[in-house]
Design an enzyme around this catalytic site. Sequence first.
Site, PDB file in Angstrom:
ATOM      1  N   TRP A 308       1.668   3.108  -3.417  1.00 14.69           N
ATOM      2  CA  TRP A 308       1.991   4.342  -2.669  1.00 14.69           C
ATOM      3  C   TRP A 308       3.204   5.039  -3.273  1.00 14.69           C
ATOM      4  O   TRP A 308       3.465   6.202  -2.995  1.00 14.69           O
ATOM      5  CB  TRP A 308       2.223   4.033  -1.184  1.00 14.69           C
ATOM      6  CG  TRP A 308       3.494   3.246  -0.882  1.00 14.69           C
ATOM      7  CD1 TRP A 308       3.926   2.126  -1.522  1.00 14.69           C
ATOM      8  CD2 TRP A 308       4.470   3.532   0.127  1.00 14.69           C
ATOM      9  NE1 TRP A 308       5.107   1.680  -0.972  1.00 14.69           N
ATOM     10  CE2 TRP A 308       5.469   2.514   0.045  1.00 14.69           C
ATOM     11  CE3 TRP A 308       4.610   4.524   1.092  1.00 14.69           C
ATOM     12  CZ2 TRP A 308       6.588   2.477   0.893  1.00 14.69           C
ATOM     13  CZ3 TRP A 308       5.716   4.475   1.940  1.00 14.69           C
ATOM     14  CH2 TRP A 308       6.691   3.475   1.840  1.00 14.69           C
ATOM     15  N   ASP A 309       3.930   4.332  -4.132  1.00 15.06           N
ATOM     16  CA  ASP A 309       5.091   4.902  -4.820  1.00 15.06           C
ATOM     17  C   ASP A 309       4.736   6.263  -5.439  1.00 15.06           C
ATOM     18  O   ASP A 309       5.509   7.210  -5.391  1.00 15.06           O
ATOM     19  CB  ASP A 309       5.554   3.971  -5.964  1.00 15.06           C
ATOM     20  CG  ASP A 309       5.819   2.538  -5.530  1.00 15.06           C
ATOM     21  OD1 ASP A 309       5.168   2.074  -4.600  1.00 15.06           O
ATOM     22  OD2 ASP A 309       6.676   1.874  -6.151  1.00 15.06           O
ATOM     23  N   GLU A 448       7.573  -5.041   4.389  1.00 13.41           N
ATOM     24  CA  GLU A 448       6.567  -6.082   4.144  1.00 13.41           C
ATOM     25  C   GLU A 448       6.942  -7.456   4.697  1.00 13.41           C
ATOM     26  O   GLU A 448       6.119  -8.364   4.697  1.00 13.41           O
ATOM     27  CB  GLU A 448       6.329  -6.200   2.627  1.00 13.41           C
ATOM     28  CG  GLU A 448       5.742  -4.948   2.033  1.00 13.41           C
ATOM     29  CD  GLU A 448       5.541  -5.039   0.530  1.00 13.41           C
ATOM     30  OE1 GLU A 448       6.242  -5.828  -0.122  1.00 13.41           O
ATOM     31  OE2 GLU A 448       4.692  -4.295   0.012  1.00 13.41           O
ATOM     32  N   LYS A 548      12.848  -5.228   5.342  1.00 11.74           N
ATOM     33  CA  LYS A 548      12.995  -5.124   3.886  1.00 11.74           C
ATOM     34  C   LYS A 548      13.426  -3.726   3.449  1.00 11.74           C
ATOM     35  O   LYS A 548      14.280  -3.558   2.591  1.00 11.74           O
ATOM     36  CB  LYS A 548      11.658  -5.478   3.223  1.00 11.74           C
ATOM     37  CG  LYS A 548      11.688  -5.398   1.713  1.00 11.74           C
ATOM     38  CD  LYS A 548      10.354  -5.797   1.104  1.00 11.74           C
ATOM     39  CE  LYS A 548      10.397  -5.730  -0.419  1.00 11.74           C
ATOM     40  NZ  LYS A 548       9.098  -5.952  -1.025  1.00 11.74           N
ATOM     41  N   GLN A 549      12.808  -2.709   4.033  1.00 13.19           N
ATOM     42  CA  GLN A 549      13.032  -1.350   3.518  1.00 13.19           C
ATOM     43  C   GLN A 549      12.745  -0.323   4.601  1.00 13.19           C
ATOM     44  O   GLN A 549      12.202  -0.670   5.657  1.00 13.19           O
ATOM     45  CB  GLN A 549      12.136  -1.109   2.311  1.00 13.19           C
ATOM     46  CG  GLN A 549      10.651  -1.064   2.626  1.00 13.19           C
ATOM     47  CD  GLN A 549       9.800  -1.259   1.391  1.00 13.19           C
ATOM     48  OE1 GLN A 549       9.562  -2.375   0.968  1.00 13.19           O
ATOM     49  NE2 GLN A 549       9.320  -0.156   0.812  1.00 13.19           N
TER      50      GLN A 549
HETATM   51  C1  BGC Z   1       7.787  -2.624  -2.036  1.00  8.93           C
HETATM   52  C2  BGC Z   1       6.605  -1.685  -1.921  1.00  8.93           C
HETATM   53  C3  BGC Z   1       6.393  -1.003  -3.262  1.00  8.93           C
HETATM   54  C4  BGC Z   1       6.223  -2.032  -4.360  1.00  8.93           C
HETATM   55  C5  BGC Z   1       6.103  -1.397  -5.724  1.00  8.93           C
HETATM   56  C6  BGC Z   1       7.527  -3.609  -3.161  1.00  8.93           C
HETATM   57  O1  BGC Z   1       8.635  -4.440  -3.324  1.00  8.93           O
HETATM   58  O2  BGC Z   1       7.983  -3.312  -0.832  1.00  8.93           O
HETATM   59  O3  BGC Z   1       6.844  -0.722  -0.915  1.00  8.93           O
HETATM   60  O4  BGC Z   1       5.264  -0.191  -3.182  1.00  8.93           O
HETATM   61  O5  BGC Z   1       7.335  -2.887  -4.370  1.00  8.93           O
HETATM   62  O6  BGC Z   1       7.215  -0.634  -6.035  1.00  8.93           O
END
Ligand code: BGC
Length: 697
Positions: A308-309, A448, A548-549
Site C-alpha cells: 500500500w506504500d 500490524e 507499531k505505526q
Molecule cells: C509496515 C507496512 C508496510 C511494509 C512495507 C511494514 O513494516 O508495517 O505498513 O507496508 O512495511 O513498507
Amino acid sequence: MNDFISLSHYSPSSRVLEGNRFLLGNGHLGYRGTFEEEGKAQMPGLNLVGVYDKAGNAWRESLNLPIPFCCRTFFSGKEQDCLTQEMASHRVRLDLEKGICLRESLFPSYSIRSERFVSQAQDNLLASSISMKAEEEGDFLFRFGLDLDIFECNGPHFPEKKVTRYPDFLLFEGKTNEGKTIYEAVSYLSSLEAKKEGESFFSAEGHLKKGELFSLQIISLVFEEKADFHAEIAKARQKGFEALKEEHVAAFSPLYRNAKIKLLGDEEGQKEGNYSIYMLLILGDKNRARSVPARGVSGQTYKGAIFWDSEIFLLPFFCLQEPQVARNLLKYRIATLEGAKAKAKEFGYQGAFFAWESQDSGLEACSKYNVTDYKTGKPIRTYFNEKQIHISADIAYAFENYQRLTGDSTLLEEGGMELLSEIVAFYRSYATFRNGAYHLDDVIGPDEYHERVNDNAFTNYMAAHAIGYAIEEAKRLGGKCLESVPGWEGFLQKLYLPKPNADGVIEQFEGYFQKEDCSLAEVRSRVKDPKQYWGGKDGPASPTQIIKQADVVAMLVLLGDEFDQKVKKANYDYYFPRTEHGSSLSSSMYSLLATQIGESEYAYSMYRKSASIDLYGEQKLYAGGIYIGGSHPASEGGAYLCLVYGFSGFEIEGERFALHPHLPRQIQGMEYSLSFRGKRYKITIQGNESSLEEVSL
Ligand code: BGC
C-alpha cells in the site's frame, strides 16, 4: 551545497546502509552504492524491478543481476582495495541534480576515480567510467569484468547461466528457475590491451610511471527479451560514455529541478527534502505498467513486492511531479486485477482482494510465516496476507486521488471502474451482519502488531470511502455498474463506522481500550532481543495499547474532511505516546496531523525523521529475524507530503487547489513547483502568505 550527498571516509560497518544512500536508478533498474572492488559482504546489487523468481521453497523475489562494474587493482602483485588498505583520502559524491555517483579514493600506490549513472534516457542502460592513476611507478595489474557471483536474498535465481564473449562485449544469459531469460550485454573499453580471464573477466597489465593512467569505460544493457544485442551495444558504444551521460543528465536534471524544493532558513530540512525527492525520482517507471516496490530499486528485501506504500505514500508525489508514472502505478493494479480476484476466491470471498505483497501477476507473495522467532529461528505464523484487507480500499483511494490531482478520468474507462466494482464486491462478501450493521471482523489494520481484530477504524472508514467513491463514479459513468449502485448504497449505509468516544478518541479496533495501557518504555523493557518481533501471538506489544505505526492517525489524515479539529487533536494526543513508529511509514502521518492541529514542533521533527531515514541510516534492519534493510520510498514520499500537504497546506478545493500554509518556526518560506490537472505552477510561500504563478510545463 544542497544538491550533493557526500562522504569522506570509509567505514566498513556502514557499507550496507551507504549502498542505499548512494543509490542510482530509473524505476526499471537500480544500482547500489558499492565500490568497484567490494564484494558480497557489502551487498552490491544491480536490481531489476518487476521480474520475479522463486528458488526452491524460498521466497519469490525480484532479481539481482551480475554486477558489471567490478574492477580490482594489484600493485607489485598485491591487491589494493578499500577493505584492507588505508586510503589517504576517500570521497563519494552523489549529484542529486544529475543522478551521477562519483568516487575518488587515494591509495598509496594509485588513485581511482569512477563516475557512474543509471540512465533516465534509456532505461535499460547503465554506465561507468573508471580511471586509475599510478601514484608511484610500478607494475600494475587490473582485473575487471562481470561478477557472476550475485548477492541474492533468496536465490540462486539463475540456475542456468552462460556468458558469451563477443569481440566488443560480453553477453550474460541467465535463465531463472521460472524459465525466464534475462540478458545483460556489457562492453568494456580499456586503455591497456586486455586479456580474457576466466568466464567473464579481463586482465590488463602494464608498467605505469607515476601519473600515468589506466582508464576503463563500461556500458551495460539489460534486456528482458532477446534483442539485436550486437546492434544495441554498437549504438551505445558509438555514442560513448560522455554522450550517454549527457543524454541521461538531459532527461533527469529537468525532473529534479522541477521537483526540488526550497525551504528558506532551513538548509538541513531542505537538503533532506531534496534528497527524498531524488530518491523518489529514481523510482518512477515511465514506460511500463509497473509499480514501486516497498524498498524501491535498492534490492530484493520485502521480495521486491508492491505494498500500500505505493498508493498512499508515493502516488501523490508522482501525480504532482510525473503524472505518467502515477498512471503506471495504477495501471499496474488494473493489470493485476485477475490476481486480486483469484486471491479473493482462494479465501472464499468475491471481488478483488489485492495482495498484501504484490508481484507481477497480483497473486499474493506474502508468506504465512513472515517473521521468525528470535530464539529458535522458527517461522512465526502471521496473518498479513489474509487479514490486511485495507489494501483494496487504499487502491480505490489512490484512483480517486489520481483523478482529483491530474484531472484524468480515463483510467476508469480502462478497467478502473471494474476494479472499483470488484473492490466493493470484496468488502460486501467479507462483511458480517450483526446487531443491525455490517462489520469487518478478523482483520489487521496498519498497526500490524495487533492481529485478527474486529472493526479496525482505519479499515472500515477506508472501505466506506472506497464504496462511496465507487458509487459516485458508477453514477457518473453509467453503464453496467449502475445496476449495482442500490445494493452498494444499502451496504454503505449499514457499514459500521466506530465513532469518537466522549473524549473524541476513536478506538483503533473493538476491545483496544481494554488492552493494557502501559508506556512504550515498558514494552521496550520487556523486549528480550533486538530481533524479537513485537506483534502477533506472543509479541510484547500484542497485549498492550502500544502500536507499531500510525493507524487511526493515518485514517484522520487521509479522510481529514470527515473529521473536525477536536477529534483530530484528541486522537493525536491519545495515539502519539502509544506509537512505536516501528515502521518508516509512521512519522509522516503524525507530522501531517500534527500540522493540522498546530503541533508544529512535532510536525517538523517528524518531517525531518521521515526525510532523512536513508540519509542517516537510522532504521530497523531486522523485523522478527528477517532482514528488512534497503531504501525507504514510503518514508521519502511521506516527507514530500509533509512539505506540500502539511507545511504549505496544499488542498484540493473543487476544480482547483488552494494553499493554507502552516510553516513551522524553522522554515521562513518555501518555493516549489507542481503539476495540477495538466498545468504547472510555481508556488511561493512567505510566512502565512502564498502566491502561485502558472509556468510552462
Ligand atoms: C509496515 C507496512 C508496510 C511494509 C512495507 C511494514 O513494516 O508495517 O505498513 O507496508 O512495511 O513498507
